[in-house]
Design an enzyme around this catalytic site. Structure first.
Site, mmCIF file in Angstrom:
data_model
loop_
_atom_site.group_PDB
_atom_site.id
_atom_site.type_symbol
_atom_site.label_atom_id
_atom_site.label_comp_id
_atom_site.label_asym_id
_atom_site.label_seq_id
_atom_site.Cartn_x
_atom_site.Cartn_y
_atom_site.Cartn_z
ATOM 1 N N TYR A 1 13.231 31.504 4.160
ATOM 2 C CA TYR A 1 11.966 32.143 4.546
ATOM 3 C C TYR A 1 11.921 32.372 6.049
ATOM 4 C CZ TYR A 1 9.563 31.082 0.110
ATOM 5 O OH TYR A 1 9.160 31.023 -1.187
ATOM 6 N N LYS B 1 0.844 -1.199 0.000
ATOM 7 C CA LYS B 1 0.000 0.000 0.000
ATOM 8 C C LYS B 1 0.881 1.251 0.000
ATOM 9 C CE LYS B 1 -0.208 -0.210 5.028
ATOM 10 N NZ LYS B 1 -0.917 -0.803 6.171
#
Ligand SMILES: *Cc1c(COP(=O)(O)O)cnc(C)c1O
Length: 378
Positions: free
Chosen positions: A268, A36
């Site tokens: 940032y 998965k």
């Protein structure tokens, strides 16, 4: 085309890991490879062919099951998650076994006319995880309903452990195992013993032969990762530590190197300020690739066998590192985000610790858009 960010897979490792996981099993016990979430971020298209001895595959969703069929996988596949009522026919048409625990699902299957084959149903029993599953008190009626459904076959019975990897005390797992064993006895009385009985995730496969029944259902261990430190310690206590080899390395390249004076802000939010003249390396990888934002001002990468700290915040597509102590770094040099460079290495467990999560999340969130290449290490 040269990749700027990519994943390398050790081609021989998944099959070796599967062999290690099967070591404690009785002969004849099947192994279902859980692939998965894009094979826990490794790349399902690449991983599935690297597991020739897996008897079954398990996926979460119908889409994942159809994708595997699309790659030409003809082995049995079980969908562990929910399939919408309107999609059940498509699942049966692709010969995908269904995990069932809602009456509505079974009733919908019963109402489907002209299925190409009987639906393969795996009844999931709720034994204490509080997730999907039929409660023990509802099991008898549920199994009778399945049995009365003409176009289906009771192929499997399953459950899932809640905390087998989280603790050295396995009393709760033992309790769940007790409940599952009673459920199995009940199903045998009401219907018949389903041929595929499965409960064992990696930790259970490694630590509890009693949980193996007729099939292991293993994920993380295939990728060479331990479910937890507790599982490792329990295995060591038992004197049987399997040799799991991590399958995945995650790499990128330096796309700019520059020297900034002391006192410069980096990234940032101006969250980092240089305390010396600093050689900054720019990496073309960011949180959109799955490189966790929590690694800002916290993680390391490897360049030329040396550690380079991440400085400033992780951006969507860029990460900044301090290369001041890495001699001779040059443009387009390889950078290891996860894996080994010289004598240094960064494991999924270490990265998970930096990011406040677990190794499962670190690897499964690596973007499926990144290229995966297979390398032979042995
Ligand atoms: C993911 C999953 C597994 C595999 O667990 P690992 O700890 O990765 O081995 C097994 N069963 C179910 C139901 C799962 O969701």
């Amino acid at each position: 085309m040269s990749s700027l960010v990519w994943v390398e897979l050790d081609g021989g490792a998944p099959e070796c890991n599967l062999r290690e996981l099967r070591r404690g099993s009785a002969p004849g016990v099947l192994a279902c490879a859980v692939v998965k979430a894009n094979a826990y971020g490794h790349g399902v298209r690449q991983i599935a062919p690297l597991l020739p001895s897996a008897d079954w595959f398990a996926v979460n969703s119908l889409e994942e099951g159809l994708e595997l069929r699309g790659f030409g996988i003809t082995r049995p596949i079980v969908i562990l998650g929910y399939v919408a009522l309107g999609d059940l026919a498509a699942a049966v048409e692709a010969d995908l076994a269904l995990t069932v625990y809602n009456r509505e699902t079974v009733e919908k299957i019963a109402s489907l006319a002209s299925l190409p084959r009987p639906a393969r149903l795996h009844v999931k029993v709720e034994t204490g995880t509080g997730r999907q599953g039929v409660l023990p008190e509802d099991l008898e009626a549920f199994v009778r309903l399945v049995k009365a459904t003409g176009n289906s076959r009771l192929e499997g019975l399953s459950t899932h452990f809640a905390n087998i990897e989280d603790t050295l005390n396995h009393a709760y797992a033992e309790e769940q195992l007790e409940r599952f064993s009673s459920a199995l006895r009940l199903v045998e009385q009401v219907a018949e013993r389903p041929p595929i009985v499965h409960a064992a995730c990696t930790a259970a496969a490694l630590l509890f032969p009693k949980t193996h029944f007729t099939m292991l259902r293993v994920g993380i261990g295939l990728y060479g990762l331990w479910p937890s430190r507790e599982t490792f310690l329990s295995a060591r206590e038992q004197g049987a530590v399997p040799a799991l080899a991590p399958v995945l390395s995650w790499k990128t390249r330096l796309v700019q190197i520059k020297s900034l004076p002391e006192g410069s802000f980096v990234g940032y939010g101006c969250s980092y300020r240089t305390t010396r003249r600093t050689t900054v390396g720019i990496l073309p990888v960011g949180y959109s690739d799955g490189y966790d934002r929590a690694l800002g001002n916290r993680g390391h990468v490897l360049v030329r066998g040396r550690r380079a700290p991440v400085i400033g915040r992780i951006c969507m597509n860029l990460t900044l590192v301090d290369l001041t102590d890495v001699a001779g770094a040059g443009l387009e040099d390889e950078v290891v985000l996860l894996g080994t460079s010289g004598r240094e290495s960064i494991s999924a467990e270490v990265m998970a610790e930096w990011a406040g999560t677990i190794n499962y999340e670190v690897v499964s969130r690596i973007s499926p858009l990144l290229p995966r290449t297979i390398v032979e290490r042995r």
